[in-house]
Design a protein around this motif. Structure first.
Motif, short mmCIF file in Angstrom:
data_model
loop_
_atom_site.label_atom_id
_atom_site.label_comp_id
_atom_site.label_asym_id
_atom_site.label_seq_id
_atom_site.Cartn_x
_atom_site.Cartn_y
_atom_site.Cartn_z
N LYS A 1 -14.53 2.60 -29.60
CA LYS A 1 -14.93 2.79 -28.20
C LYS A 1 -13.80 3.46 -27.41
O LYS A 1 -14.02 4.38 -26.64
N GLU A 2 -12.58 2.97 -27.66
CA GLU A 2 -11.42 3.54 -26.95
C GLU A 2 -11.29 5.04 -27.25
O GLU A 2 -11.11 5.86 -26.36
N PHE A 3 -11.42 5.39 -28.54
CA PHE A 3 -11.30 6.80 -28.93
C PHE A 3 -12.42 7.64 -28.29
O PHE A 3 -12.20 8.72 -27.76
N ALA A 4 -13.64 7.10 -28.39
CA ALA A 4 -14.79 7.86 -27.89
C ALA A 4 -14.70 8.04 -26.37
O ALA A 4 -14.97 9.12 -25.83
N GLU A 5 -14.29 6.97 -25.70
CA GLU A 5 -14.18 7.03 -24.24
C GLU A 5 -13.12 8.04 -23.81
O GLU A 5 -13.34 8.84 -22.90
N ALA A 6 -11.99 8.01 -24.50
CA ALA A 6 -10.91 8.94 -24.16
C ALA A 6 -11.40 10.38 -24.36
O ALA A 6 -11.13 11.26 -23.54
N TYR A 7 -12.14 10.58 -25.41
CA TYR A 7 -12.67 11.92 -25.71
C TYR A 7 -13.59 12.38 -24.59
O TYR A 7 -13.46 13.47 -24.05
N LEU A 8 -14.54 11.53 -24.24
CA LEU A 8 -15.53 11.91 -23.23
C LEU A 8 -14.88 12.10 -21.86
O LEU A 8 -15.25 13.01 -21.11
N ASN A 9 -13.88 11.27 -21.55
CA ASN A 9 -13.27 11.36 -20.23
C ASN A 9 -12.47 12.65 -20.02
O ASN A 9 -12.36 13.14 -18.91
N LYS A 10 -11.93 13.18 -21.09
CA LYS A 10 -11.11 14.39 -20.90
C LYS A 10 -11.94 15.67 -21.12
O LYS A 10 -11.47 16.78 -20.86
N MET A 11 -13.17 15.48 -21.58
CA MET A 11 -14.00 16.59 -22.04
C MET A 11 -14.01 17.82 -21.14
O MET A 11 -13.79 18.94 -21.57
N ASN A 12 -14.28 17.60 -19.85
CA ASN A 12 -14.51 18.76 -18.98
C ASN A 12 -13.24 19.50 -18.58
O ASN A 12 -13.29 20.55 -17.96
N ASN A 13 -12.08 18.92 -18.93
CA ASN A 13 -10.83 19.62 -18.60
C ASN A 13 -10.11 20.13 -19.85
O ASN A 13 -8.98 20.59 -19.78
N GLU A 14 -10.76 20.04 -20.97
CA GLU A 14 -10.14 20.46 -22.23
C GLU A 14 -10.44 21.92 -22.51
O GLU A 14 -11.46 22.46 -22.06
#
Ligand code: PLP
Length: 452
Positions: free
Chosen positions: A9-22
């Motif tokens: 969950k931690e990995f997936a959340e971190a991924y989704l949270n940074k998505m639009n600025n990557e």
């Protein structure tokens, strides 16, 4: 277990949270590091946390950021958070959604989702729905039903006797049909080449004046949403044209069928309900995780005859709606769960808002290009925009630079003989600010390259 799932969950959340600025494009180093995944499999088990940490380390950085609000390639949706959550839950439930008797909950979810979908899309309410992997298989599934129906009326049982010696069958298709439709025809033994192609107009719609004479025993494959222009074939007129023949009209609406969910855009598909079957994707415009496509078939018995399994050991007796009676697979995941979650979350107005917003964003792109004196090749009626910056060389250079810049990601196409940039707005998050930022980058790059 809980440490492991917390970590995931931690990995997936971190991924989704940074998505639009990557950066959207996969970087060279991340691509190179994929080699770390390849080693001789050890003999002894490895700790699970170590496994997923390593996967996160090497796989995640090399993923194309397709769920970004500024990803405009192909026709690709993201995933609504509620569908990611439902997907995790249904993975934990791990229901083999083939038989109602053994997986009543997920079978019921599919029945309800089917009812909701038919209503949202304005299709006949008694149609059968197949929850499949994507539009390719949805087309395949619907065309298998078509094959059954037309041959049966011609006095031939194709499931029992195959195609050798079968009556003649005419297949009419657009010259701009999606390549995966040909793949479906090939898989069904109907042949990629045994088709009559209908010319298209300047927007890629089948030109009704060029329609061949429709013979007895025919399948007509139309399109709702041309992959380049987003335009829809004149499906209602085509249905009227074939109505006195032993004929079946199929609609490939991988993304375009969702126009029916919008009171503003459904005019594009007026009369589409007269067809016999329709295919669409949920993983495109409905923004559920892969893999999720849908086939709707007006003649339930034809679909069941083409798909049903009748083996004595399977508990089909007195069962309700057996999902596997409608799909090529017996065992499969409960993909209807994600569709149910998104539909419940959005409601009909939310689905309509999604379609309208994506279409408005596509218009904004088109207006931005036109204002900068670049040629928008299509009438932007849906979520697709095709731009020609002046020459093939220029277009290729600009697209290459846009991908390298990686603020946004655009598609490449060859349409009407021109290699051009194709933009598809299909993500649940995309808004007018995303379009503005992307336009600024694309136009700046175009000016720089043109100035060279
Ligand atoms: C019109 C059309 N048909 C079929 C497909 C195939 O869909 P999928 O890749 O989901 O199988 C696509 C994909 O873009 C499409 O646009």
């Amino acid at each position: 277990m809980s440490d492991l799932l917390d970590k995931a969950k931690e990995f997936a959340e971190a991924y989704l949270n940074k998505m639009n600025n990557e950066k959207i494009q996969v970087g060279d180093e991340a691509r190179k590091n994929l080699s770390h995944l390849d080693f001789d499999l050890q003999q002894e088990p490895v700790d699970e946390l170590e496994v997923i940490e390593r996967m996160n380390k090497y796989i995640e950085p090399a993923t194309m950021k397709m769920t970004s609000s500024k990803f405009f390639g192909f026709v690709i949706g993201g995933s609504y958070p509620v569908s990611i959550a439902s997907n995790w839950m249904s993975t934990a439930w791990d229901q083999n959604t083939g038989l109602e008797k053994t997986t009543p909950a997920t079978a019921a979810v599919e029945s309800v989702s089917s009812k909701w979908l038919l209503k949202i899309l304005g299709l006949p309410k008694d149609s059968a729905t197949a929850f499949v992997t994507g539009a390719t298989v949805a087309n395949f599934t619907a065309l298998a039903a078509a094959r059954n129906h037309v041959f049966k009326k011609a006095g031939w049982d194709v499931e029992a006797d195959g195609l050798i010696g079968a009556p003649d069958l005419q297949i009419i298709i657009s010259e701009e049909s999606h390549p995966t439709v040909y793949k479906s025809l090939a898989m069904l033994g109907l042949g990629r080449n045994r088709v009559t192609k209908v010319k298209t107009d300047d927007q890629g719609r089948m030109d009704i004046s060029s329609f061949p004479e429709v013979k007895e025993n025919s399948i007509v494959i139309t399109q709702a949403g041309n992959i380049n222009s987003g335009a829809c074939d004149p499906i209602s007129e085509i249905c009227d044209l074939v109505k006195n023949k032993n004929s079946w009209v199929h609609v490939d609406g991988a993304f375009g069928l969702w126009a029916k969910a919008s009171s503003k855009h459904k005019y594009l598909l007026e009369g589409v309900e007269k067809a016999d079957s329709w295919a669409t994707d949920a993983h495109k415009w409905l923004n559920v995780p892969y893999d999720s496509g849908l086939a709707f078939v007006k003649h339930k018995h034809a679909l069941k005859a083409a798909m049903a399994i009748t083996a004595s050991y399977l508990p089909t007796e007195n069962a309700g709606r057996n999902p596997s009676d409608y799909t090529p697979e017996l065992s499969r995941r409960a993909r209807g769960v994600d569709i149910y979650a998104v539909l419940h979350h959005l409601g009909t107005s939310g689905v309509e808002e999604l379609v309208n917003r994506c279409c408005a964003c596509a218009k904004q792109f088109a207006e931005g290009f036109a204002a900068a004196d670049y040629k928008v090749m299509n009438d932007v009626v849906l979520n697709q925009v095709v731009v020609d910056f002046g020459s093939e060389e220029l277009n290729l250079k600009i697209m290459d630079a846009v991908q390298k810049d990686s603020t946004c990601w655009v598609g490449q196409t060859i349409w009407k003989g021109i290699t051009a940039m194709r933009i598809s707005v299909s993500n649940w998050q995309t808004n007018s600010q995303d379009v503005e930022e992307s336009l600024n980058v694309i136009l700046k790059i175009a000016e720089e390259i043109k100035g060279k």
